[in-house]
Structure formats: structure tokens, C-alpha cells
Design a protein around this motif. Structure first.
Motif, PDB file in Angstrom:
ATOM      1  N   GLU A 176      10.166 120.951 110.747  1.00 56.55           N
ATOM      2  CA  GLU A 176      10.307 121.432 112.124  1.00 56.55           C
ATOM      3  C   GLU A 176      10.556 122.941 112.134  1.00 56.55           C
ATOM      4  OE1 GLU A 176      12.729 119.282 115.003  1.00 56.55           O
ATOM      5  OE2 GLU A 176      12.959 121.166 116.110  1.00 56.55           O
ATOM      6  N   MET A 206       5.011 117.469 116.098  1.00 56.93           N
ATOM      7  CA  MET A 206       4.723 118.870 115.778  1.00 56.93           C
ATOM      8  C   MET A 206       3.880 119.526 116.870  1.00 56.93           C
ATOM      9  SD  MET A 206       6.466 119.453 113.329  1.00 56.93           S
ATOM     10  CE  MET A 206       7.532 118.210 112.653  1.00 56.93           C
ATOM     11  N   ILE A 261       6.030 120.393 119.805  1.00 51.16           N
ATOM     12  CA  ILE A 261       6.805 121.633 119.615  1.00 51.16           C
ATOM     13  C   ILE A 261       5.889 122.848 119.722  1.00 51.16           C
ATOM     14  CG2 ILE A 261       8.112 122.999 117.926  1.00 51.16           C
ATOM     15  CD1 ILE A 261       9.157 120.335 116.788  1.00 51.16           C
TER      16      ILE A 261
END
Ligand code: NAD
Length: 450
Positions: free
Chosen positions: A110, A140, A143
Motif C-alpha cells: 500500500e 490498489m 487507492i
């Protein structure tokens, strides 16, 4: 999209994989970056004292470093330079909180996704090279694409290489797997990554799937391999109890083309950074989705593996008159297998610890992994580390061969025998020495599954 590649993570995966990609794609610039400055300095060292021992790797690095392969700590600058970003950071088993001891610890992944987003100056294709739980790409992408100025497409390209044969596996892979989202952008990104491998891998060996299949396939493949090792080790105990010979059983079982001969070698159990971690991850995923019987099934593979190392010590115990205290035992080999210096999850560490509990005077010898052994066992006092096998064996009551280093069978075993305390025992947990010859010299010999 430009053709240059950055790989974040200069470890066992990032280093060798990118070295081979650079070798086979001389027209592309390949840059490997890491937050660990020491590791990068080692990759850049003038005398090529690179941080990983892997047969053939140093030759590839000599050929391509400075030509089109570069190692750097400048993550920002390189992410800005390249449109294809591979991520090969570590994903160890999480040791805290929810899923502790099973789930993958995704904090490094992350953090990497967040820095890619922060530094990006254009659209990027982000390629998961690390082994990740299925559906990580969705997290992912969430984000990366949340209020982002650029567009990010996440692909999964898990790595199947085995340590010890990494360069060969990379140059002649059974298959390359690339999973991508089923969108127009996804197809474009997928083609860009297929292109990287098509420079040397025949097209029919480049398999493409959706992202979730690619993520899950890597866990499944490692679970199948680990399961074969545990299966043959489960048979080994039965062989010892019944007079059957596990190597004979494995030879004949493996002659069946439906089964095949590979990964049917009984021994001290599997090690390495991947098998245990990936199987535990699979267990956690099964539990998360309520598939408790499947979770238990895969957990059995791990339990069997641990049991194998406990059995080694139990057998030593009975063979050495039910007391090990103050006896000297030399472990020949500490790496989790031959041709690597990697000691992560090595069965030798478990055996060393179990022996130390019995107050054994443990000596460790290994041609490539002695420094790692020293680090891994730093909390055990009294362990001796000795590069020279003959010195390691001097005065020992037993030798436990833990790693099948190729030169071990060619050592002067008579000289070793002469220097040991009698009766001298060899426990060959890899069944790689000539037991008949050892017995003729005077050794007592134990093997796995015999
Ligand atoms: N080792 C193998 O044989 C193998 C095989 C297949 C897949 N994999 C997978 O590849 C992944 C990496 O494994 P490895 O063995 O190379 O691990 P490793 O620990 O050797 O290397 C990982 C590197 O990533 C770096 N890193 C971590 N966080 C970072 C960040 N935020 N920015 C930049 N660098 C960062 C670390 O400093 C380290 O050098 C794992 O998911 C593993 O499961 C490994």
C-alpha cells in the motif's frame, strides 16, 4: 506510453527478474529502485558483490548494468521517467491484529501504491510482481484512482521462478502469466506488458487471464507444490515404520504421467519465503469466504511440514540414546535448499532451535548462508558457525545434513568419521549421500523415509 520500466523492490524477485528483462530487451531502460540504500549500493558495487546469490545472476548483471539496467534509490524520479511500474516489494505474513499468522501484510504494497500516486506525472501501468491475495488489485486501483489526476491500470504478473534456478527459469519459463482488467485500457496495458516478455518468450507460453485469476493462480500453484512435498513426507513416516523406501515409492508413483516425478522428494520439509506464506494466505482467504473445510485442508499442508522437522529431532533423540544434552551436532547446510543463500523459513533453523532446547552444542556450516544463519539464530547463545565442513565435524557426535549442497557427497567422509566422537551418526535428511559407503566407513546412518 514509453517503453522504460521501473521496478520498485530490489529483492530476490525484483533484482533477477529485471536483470533478465533488461538483458532480453536491450532497447529498454530498466531501473530497479528500493528504499533500502544499502541493498542498492550492493547492487551497484564495483566488485559485483550483489546482495543475492543466484547461479548466473552476476554474469547477467555484469552484462547489462550500466547498459540498460540501473539501480537507484530515487523512487520519485524513476516513477516519473517510466510508464510501466512493476512492484516487487515484500508481502510477508502479517504477525499482528486481524488475520495474524495467516493473512498477507500489505503495508509495504500500500505504501508503494501511495508513492506511485504521489509521484506520478502521467498515466501509469502498475504491475503486481509480488504475490498478493486475490482482489488486491481492486484495492490498489481504488487507492490509485481516488481523486487522481492521472489514470492507473493495475495488472497482475506473478513470478513463478524458483530460487536457485532463477536465471534459467526466467530465460526459459514454462509460462508467463499476465492478468488484466477486461476493459479497453486493460487490454492496452496488458499488451504493453506482453510485449516486454515477447522479446524472448514464445507467445504461446505467455498466458493472459483476468486479474483475479492471475492473483489466485500464483497462490494455487505454490499450494499445489507445497502439498506434493507434504504428501511425500507424510508417506515417508509410514515408510520408516514399515520397511518401505520412500525414494522407491516416489520413483514409481512419479512414473505415472498423471502425477509426474517433480516435487516428490522426501526431506526435511519445504522452506523459503513463499510456500508457507502463500499457503497461509490461501487458508486465510478460504476462511474469509466461509470455506472452512478448504481452509483446514490447506492448513494440513503446513502442519505436515512442521511435523517433519519435529520428527527429525525425535529420531535423533532415539538414535542418540534418548539424551542430546551437551552432545555436539553439526548441521551441514543452513540454506533452505541448494544453490541459494536464502534462509527464510529454512527447516534447518527449526531443527537448530529444537536442538538448542535440548542443550545440544550446535555447529552450523554452509557454503553460502553462514552470515544469514548467524543473523537468524542471533538469539541462540553458544551456536558455532564454521565455514569449513571438516572443522565443523571435529568432535561431533552427529552430523545432520540439512541442505543438499552438491559437494557434500564428494567430501572425504572417512576423514570426517575419524575426527568425530564415536559412535558417529549421520542423519542425511536429503537422502543425497551414499548410505552404504557411510556404513562401511563405520557411521550409523539415518535417512528420511527409510
Ligand atoms: N523470493 C522468491 O523466490 C519469490 C518468488 C515468487 C514471488 N515472490 C514474491 O515477490 C515479492 C517480493 O519477494 P522477495 O523475495 O523479492 O522480497 P525481498 O524482501 O527480498 O525484497 C523486497 C524489497 O522491497 C523493498 N521495499 C519494501 N517496501 C518498499 C517501498 N515502499 N518502496 C521501495 N522498496 C520497498 C525492500 O526494501 C526489499 O529490498 C513477495 O510478494 C514474494 O511473495 C518471491
Amino acid at each position: 506510453m514509453n517503453r522504460d520500466i521501473v521496478c520498485i523492490g530490489a529483492g530476490y524477485i525484483g533484482g533477477p527478474t529485471m536483470a533478465v528483462i533488461a538483458k532480453m530487451n536491450p532497447d529498454r531502460k530498466v531501473i530497479v529502485v528500493d528504499i533500502n540504500a544499502e541493498r542498492i549500493a550492493a547492487w551497484n558495487s564495483e566488485d559485483y558483490s550483489i546482495p543475492i546469490y543466484e547461479p548466473g545472476l552476476v554474469d547477467v548483471v555484469k552484462e547489462v548494468r550500466g547498459r540498460n539496467l540501473f539501480f537507484s534509490t530515487d523512487i520519485k524520479g524513476t516513477v516519473q521517467q517510466c510508464d510501466i511500474v512493476f512492484v516487487g516489494v515484500n508481502t510477508p505474513t502479517k504477525m499482528f491484529g486481524r488475520g495474524s499468522g495467516r493473512a498477507s501484510d500489505l503495508q509495504y504494497w500500500e505504501a508503494t501504491a501511495r508513492s506511485i500516486k504521489e509521484y506520478a506525472n502521467g498515466d501509469k501501468v502498475v504491475v503486481e510482481k509480488s504475490t498478493l491475495p486475490v482482489r488486491t488489485a481492486a484495492a490498489m486501483e481504488a487507492i490509485l484512482n481516488d481523486h487522481a489526476s492521472y489514470s492507473f491500470t493495475v495488472l497482475s504478473n506473478p513470478e513463478f521462478l524458483a530460487e536457485g534456478t532463477a536465471i534459467k527459469d526466467l530465460l526459459e519459463p514454462d509460462r508467463v502469466l499476465i492478468g488484466g482488467p477486461e476493459t479497453e485500457e486493460g487490454h492496452r496495458a496488458l499488451e504493453a506488458v506482453v510485449d516486454v516478455y515477447a522479446a524472448w518468450v514464445p507467445r504461446e507460453r505467455i498466458l493472459t487471464t483476468n486479474v483475479w485469476s492471475a492473483e489466485l493462480t500464483k497462490l494455487a500453484a505454490n499450494a499445489f507444490l507445497a502439498q506434493r512435498v507434504s504428501s511425500i513426507n507424510a508417506i515417508a513416516g509410514l515408510c520408516e515404520a514399515t520397511g518401505a523406501d520412500v525414494d522407491e515409492v516416489a520413483r514409481v508413483v512419479g512414473a505415472d504421467r498423471r502425477i509426474g516425478p517433480k516435487f516428490l522428494k522426501a526431506g526435511p520439509g519445504f522452506g523459503g519465503s513463499c510456500f508457507k506464506k502463500d499457503v497461509l494466505n490461501l487458508v486465510y482467504l478460504c476462511e474469509t469466504f466461509g470455506l472452512h473445510t478448504a481452509a483446514e485442508y490447506w492448513m494440513g499442508v503446513i502442519k505436515m511440514n512442521q511435523h517433519q522437522q519435529e520428527r527429525i529431532v525425535s529420531r535423533l533423540f532415539s538414535a542418540m540414546f534418548n539424551t542430546l544434552a551437551n552432545k555436539k551436532i553439526a548441521l551441514f547446510g543452513f540454506a533452505f535448499k541448494a544453490d541459494t543463500g536464502d534462509t527464510r523459513e529454512t527447516p534447518a533453523a527449526t531443527v537448530a532451535r529444537l536442538l538448542a532446547e535440548e542443550h545440544v552444542r550446535v555447529t552450523v556450516t554452509d557454503p553460502k548462508a553462514l552470515d544469514n544463519a548467524r543473523r537468524d539464530l542471533a538469539d541462540l547463545s553458544g551456536v558455532v558457525y564454521e565455514a569449513d565442513e571438516y572443522k565443523a565435524a571435529e568432535g561431533a557426535d552427529a552430523i545432520v545434513l540439512m541442505t543438499d549442497w552438491r559437494h557434500y557427497p564428494t567430501l572425504d567422509w572417512r576423514k570426517i568419521y575419524d575426527s568425530m566422537r564415536k559412535p558417529a551418526l549421520v542423519f542425511d535428511t536429503r537422502n543425497c549421500l551414499d548410505a552404504a559407503e557411510l556404513k562401511q566407513i563405520g557411521f550409523r546412518v539415518l535417512n528420511v523415509g527409510k
